[in-house]
Structures are given as C-alpha cells and as structure tokens.
Design a protein around this motif. Structure first.
Motif, PDB file in Angstrom:
ATOM      1  N   LYS A  62       0.835  -1.206   0.000  1.00 51.39           N
ATOM      2  CA  LYS A  62       0.000   0.000   0.000  1.00 51.39           C
ATOM      3  C   LYS A  62       0.867   1.253   0.000  1.00 51.39           C
ATOM      4  N   TYR A  63       1.878   1.282   0.881  1.00 52.28           N
ATOM      5  CA  TYR A  63       2.754   2.449   0.965  1.00 52.28           C
ATOM      6  C   TYR A  63       3.565   2.646  -0.315  1.00 52.28           C
ATOM      7  N   ALA A  64       4.039   1.540  -0.899  1.00 55.55           N
ATOM      8  CA  ALA A  64       4.942   1.633  -2.046  1.00 55.55           C
ATOM      9  C   ALA A  64       4.217   1.770  -3.377  1.00 55.55           C
ATOM     10  N   PHE A  65       3.090   1.033  -3.534  1.00 60.81           N
ATOM     11  CA  PHE A  65       2.439   0.983  -4.839  1.00 60.81           C
ATOM     12  C   PHE A  65       0.963   1.384  -4.811  1.00 60.81           C
ATOM     13  N   GLY A  66       0.416   1.665  -3.630  1.00 64.71           N
ATOM     14  CA  GLY A  66      -0.985   2.062  -3.536  1.00 64.71           C
ATOM     15  C   GLY A  66      -1.970   0.916  -3.658  1.00 64.71           C
ATOM     16  N   LEU A  67      -1.496  -0.331  -3.500  1.00 67.28           N
ATOM     17  CA  LEU A  67      -2.384  -1.496  -3.590  1.00 67.28           C
ATOM     18  C   LEU A  67      -3.171  -1.665  -2.292  1.00 67.28           C
ATOM     19  N   SER A  68      -4.424  -2.000  -2.397  1.00 65.19           N
ATOM     20  CA  SER A  68      -5.253  -2.180  -1.209  1.00 65.19           C
ATOM     21  C   SER A  68      -4.861  -3.461  -0.476  1.00 65.19           C
ATOM     22  N   PRO A  69      -4.544  -3.368   0.826  1.00 61.11           N
ATOM     23  CA  PRO A  69      -4.226  -4.576   1.597  1.00 61.11           C
ATOM     24  C   PRO A  69      -5.399  -5.537   1.695  1.00 61.11           C
ATOM     25  N   ALA A  70      -6.610  -5.035   1.501  1.00 54.55           N
ATOM     26  CA  ALA A  70      -7.795  -5.876   1.632  1.00 54.55           C
ATOM     27  C   ALA A  70      -7.724  -7.090   0.709  1.00 54.55           C
ATOM     28  N   TRP A  71      -7.170  -6.909  -0.473  1.00 49.94           N
ATOM     29  CA  TRP A  71      -7.175  -7.996  -1.455  1.00 49.94           C
ATOM     30  C   TRP A  71      -5.785  -8.558  -1.731  1.00 49.94           C
ATOM     31  N   SER A  72      -4.740  -7.736  -1.577  1.00 50.81           N
ATOM     32  CA  SER A  72      -3.396  -8.267  -1.796  1.00 50.81           C
ATOM     33  C   SER A  72      -3.030  -9.297  -0.728  1.00 50.81           C
ATOM     34  N   VAL A  73      -3.518  -9.102   0.515  1.00 50.36           N
ATOM     35  CA  VAL A  73      -3.219 -10.074   1.566  1.00 50.36           C
ATOM     36  C   VAL A  73      -3.932 -11.397   1.294  1.00 50.36           C
ATOM     37  N   LEU A  74      -5.107 -11.321   0.681  1.00 51.62           N
ATOM     38  CA  LEU A  74      -5.839 -12.542   0.359  1.00 51.62           C
ATOM     39  C   LEU A  74      -5.106 -13.347  -0.703  1.00 51.62           C
ATOM     40  N   LEU A  75      -4.482 -12.672  -1.653  1.00 50.57           N
ATOM     41  CA  LEU A  75      -3.697 -13.359  -2.679  1.00 50.57           C
ATOM     42  C   LEU A  75      -2.486 -14.056  -2.070  1.00 50.57           C
ATOM     43  N   LEU A  76      -1.874 -13.411  -1.069  1.00 53.56           N
ATOM     44  CA  LEU A  76      -0.740 -14.035  -0.387  1.00 53.56           C
ATOM     45  C   LEU A  76      -1.170 -15.263   0.412  1.00 53.56           C
ATOM     46  N   ASP A  77      -2.429 -15.247   0.870  1.00 54.77           N
ATOM     47  CA  ASP A  77      -2.924 -16.351   1.702  1.00 54.77           C
ATOM     48  C   ASP A  77      -3.188 -17.631   0.921  1.00 54.77           C
ATOM     49  N   ILE A  78      -3.520 -17.505  -0.364  1.00 57.02           N
ATOM     50  CA  ILE A  78      -4.007 -18.650  -1.137  1.00 57.02           C
ATOM     51  C   ILE A  78      -3.052 -19.849  -1.119  1.00 57.02           C
ATOM     52  N   PRO A  79      -1.739 -19.676  -1.383  1.00 52.00           N
ATOM     53  CA  PRO A  79      -0.857 -20.856  -1.364  1.00 52.00           C
ATOM     54  C   PRO A  79      -0.822 -21.551   0.006  1.00 52.00           C
ATOM     55  N   VAL A  80      -0.836 -20.760   1.081  1.00 52.20           N
ATOM     56  CA  VAL A  80      -0.785 -21.351   2.424  1.00 52.20           C
ATOM     57  C   VAL A  80      -2.092 -22.049   2.753  1.00 52.20           C
ATOM     58  N   LEU A  81      -3.207 -21.497   2.302  1.00 51.66           N
ATOM     59  CA  LEU A  81      -4.503 -22.139   2.518  1.00 51.66           C
ATOM     60  C   LEU A  81      -4.560 -23.503   1.831  1.00 51.66           C
ATOM     61  N   ILE A  82      -3.998 -23.577   0.639  1.00 51.26           N
ATOM     62  CA  ILE A  82      -3.952 -24.859  -0.071  1.00 51.26           C
ATOM     63  C   ILE A  82      -3.105 -25.864   0.707  1.00 51.26           C
ATOM     64  N   ALA A  83      -1.947 -25.388   1.230  1.00 52.94           N
ATOM     65  CA  ALA A  83      -1.092 -26.275   2.020  1.00 52.94           C
ATOM     66  C   ALA A  83      -1.796 -26.723   3.302  1.00 52.94           C
ATOM     67  N   ALA A  84      -2.534 -25.813   3.934  1.00 52.04           N
ATOM     68  CA  ALA A  84      -3.271 -26.161   5.154  1.00 52.04           C
ATOM     69  C   ALA A  84      -4.338 -27.214   4.871  1.00 52.04           C
ATOM     70  N   TRP A  85      -4.962 -27.111   3.733  1.00 46.78           N
ATOM     71  CA  TRP A  85      -5.980 -28.092   3.332  1.00 46.78           C
ATOM     72  C   TRP A  85      -5.356 -29.482   3.177  1.00 46.78           C
ATOM     73  N   LEU A  86      -4.160 -29.517   2.572  1.00 44.58           N
ATOM     74  CA  LEU A  86      -3.491 -30.801   2.350  1.00 44.58           C
ATOM     75  C   LEU A  86      -2.946 -31.392   3.652  1.00 44.58           C
ATOM     76  N   ILE A  87      -2.484 -30.516   4.566  1.00 45.90           N
ATOM     77  CA  ILE A  87      -1.837 -30.996   5.789  1.00 45.90           C
ATOM     78  C   ILE A  87      -2.833 -31.187   6.931  1.00 45.90           C
ATOM     79  N   ARG A  88      -3.730 -30.195   7.123  1.00 47.68           N
ATOM     80  CA  ARG A  88      -4.613 -30.213   8.286  1.00 47.68           C
ATOM     81  C   ARG A  88      -6.047 -30.626   7.965  1.00 47.68           C
ATOM     82  N   GLY A  89      -6.382 -30.724   6.691  1.00 41.92           N
ATOM     83  CA  GLY A  89      -7.735 -31.121   6.335  1.00 41.92           C
ATOM     84  C   GLY A  89      -8.605 -29.945   5.929  1.00 41.92           C
ATOM     85  N   TRP A  90      -9.743 -30.268   5.317  1.00 45.11           N
ATOM     86  CA  TRP A  90     -10.575 -29.218   4.731  1.00 45.11           C
ATOM     87  C   TRP A  90     -11.310 -28.390   5.785  1.00 45.11           C
TER      88      TRP A  90
END
Length: 234
Positions: free
Chosen positions: A53-81
């Motif tokens: 947000k500070y550097a490029f003006g991107l909204s944290p509301a949605w950029s943080v969700l994009l960062l979460d997606i790979p970890v959410l997939i890993a959590a599904w595989l490791i910890r279950g749905w």
C-alpha cells in the motif's frame, strides 16, 4: 437423538463463526484506523500488504488474500478441509471488513504525535482480535496458519512464534518507513504477541460454591459447575 446432536453442532458452529467474525472485525479496525492511519507497519502477510500500500498504492484488503491462497492450499493438504475452510472464512472476512473501512471511513485516529499510544493500542487490539479468531478454531490469514502449525510442531508459545515471524517482515519496513515508525511497530507486534498468548490461553477460573455460615449452597455450586463446564468445553 440425532436431531438434537445436529442442532448442538449447528449452534456451536454458528457461535464459533460469530466469534471469528468479531475477531476479524477488531483486527481490520486496528490495522486500518491505527496502523495505516499513523504510518505504522505490521508483521506477517498484512505487513507485506501494508508495504504494498505504501509503495504501490495497492489495497491490503485484497493483496493479503492473494498471499494467503498458497498457504490455505497447504493447510488443506496438511490439516484437512475443515481447518482450511475456517481459515479461508477468517481471511475472507478480514478482507471484506478492511475493504469496508477503506470505502466507508477515513483514517481519522491521528496519533502521530504520540506513537507510543498508537503502538500500544495497535498491539492490544490486533493481539485481541487474532487471539479471539484462534480461540474459535480459525485463522486470519496464511501467516496465522504457519504460526499455528509451527507452534504445534515445536511446542512454542503461539505469541512468541508470531513475534519472531513478524519481525522478519518488519525488517523490510526499513526500506519504506522511517526508523522511528518501524521501532514503534516492533513494540506493537511484541504487545500483540503477548495478547495472543493471553487470549488463546485464557481460562475462567471459578471458586467452588460459597458457603454461608458453614452451610453449603448446592444451587450455587451447581450453577458454577455448569458455567465452568461450558468454559472448559469451548
């Protein structure tokens, strides 16, 4: 009997969801109205999103969700749905609440003349919000999921894991934020780590039924036992 059990399960799930939404609301409020309003950063994925947000003006509301997606997939595989679904709900709720604050209200909580107060408020509220979400069995994002799994794997205090992982991200803040704001942010993150540990580990301890003039009070004792059982099962 099955209908009763299903009803109890539904009520418990609804209660946990409501608590999770409360936690994510507190977290989004603190990040927007305190951290962003006073040019403080944050650790974890939200910290990376704030830097965006500070550097490029991107909204944290949605950029943080994009960062979460790979970890959410890993959590599904490791910890279950089930765990992954609760984590996804928490991450999506945070993004929606944060986006709502961006859209509906301006950052008017100006504490830049007293960043010590801002950092304490940030630490208390973000730690409380994240702790509430985790007590409900959820997570607010990918960094929360990683911290939970590391804490369970190593047996470390959850707040300590958060603090260490957040400090790694905060070092990047020195490229975009003044040294003063970064140091106050580290202080806020430390407070948040303590609050997470306290909130997640909090248990209501009630004394046995009171005795008046040497006589037991069975009704009071039964009431206290019932409340204590509810707390321990939550």
């Amino acid at each position: 009997m099955r209908i009763t059990n299903k009803k109890k399960l539904f009520n418990r799930t609804a209660e946990q969801t409501a608590v999770m939404l409360l936690g994510t609301f507190i977290l989004a409020f603190a990040y927007y109205h305190i951290n962003f309003a006073n040019h403080l950063s944050e650790g974890g994925f939200v910290g990376l999103a704030l830097l965006g947000k500070y550097a490029f003006g991107l909204s944290p509301a949605w950029s943080v969700l994009l960062l979460d997606i790979p970890v959410l997939i890993a959590a599904w595989l490791i910890r279950g749905w089930r765990f992954a679904a609760r984590a996804l709900l928490g991450a999506a709720a945070f993004s929606i609440f944060y986006s709502g604050f961006e859209w509906l209200s301006a950052p008017v909580m100006n504490l830049q003349d007293n960043l010590a107060v801002a950092s304490v408020l940030s630490g208390v509220l973000t730690g409380l919000g994240a702790g509430i979400v985790m007590r409900s069995g959820g997570a607010t994002g990918g960094d929360d999921i990683l911290s939970i799994m590391i804490s369970e794997w190593k047996g470390w205090k959850l707040g300590s894991v958060f603090f260490v992982s957040d400090c790694i991200v905060l070092l990047l803040s020195l490229f975009y934020l003044p040294f003063k704001e970064t140091m106050y942010t580290i202080f806020a993150v430390w407070i948040a780590g303590q609050m997470i540990t306290l909130t997640v580990g909090f248990r209501l301890k009630l004394k046995p039924a009171a005795e008046a003039k040497g006589k037991a009070q069975p009704a009071a004792g039964a009431a206290l036992t019932g409340v204590q059982s509810v707390r321990q099962s939550s």
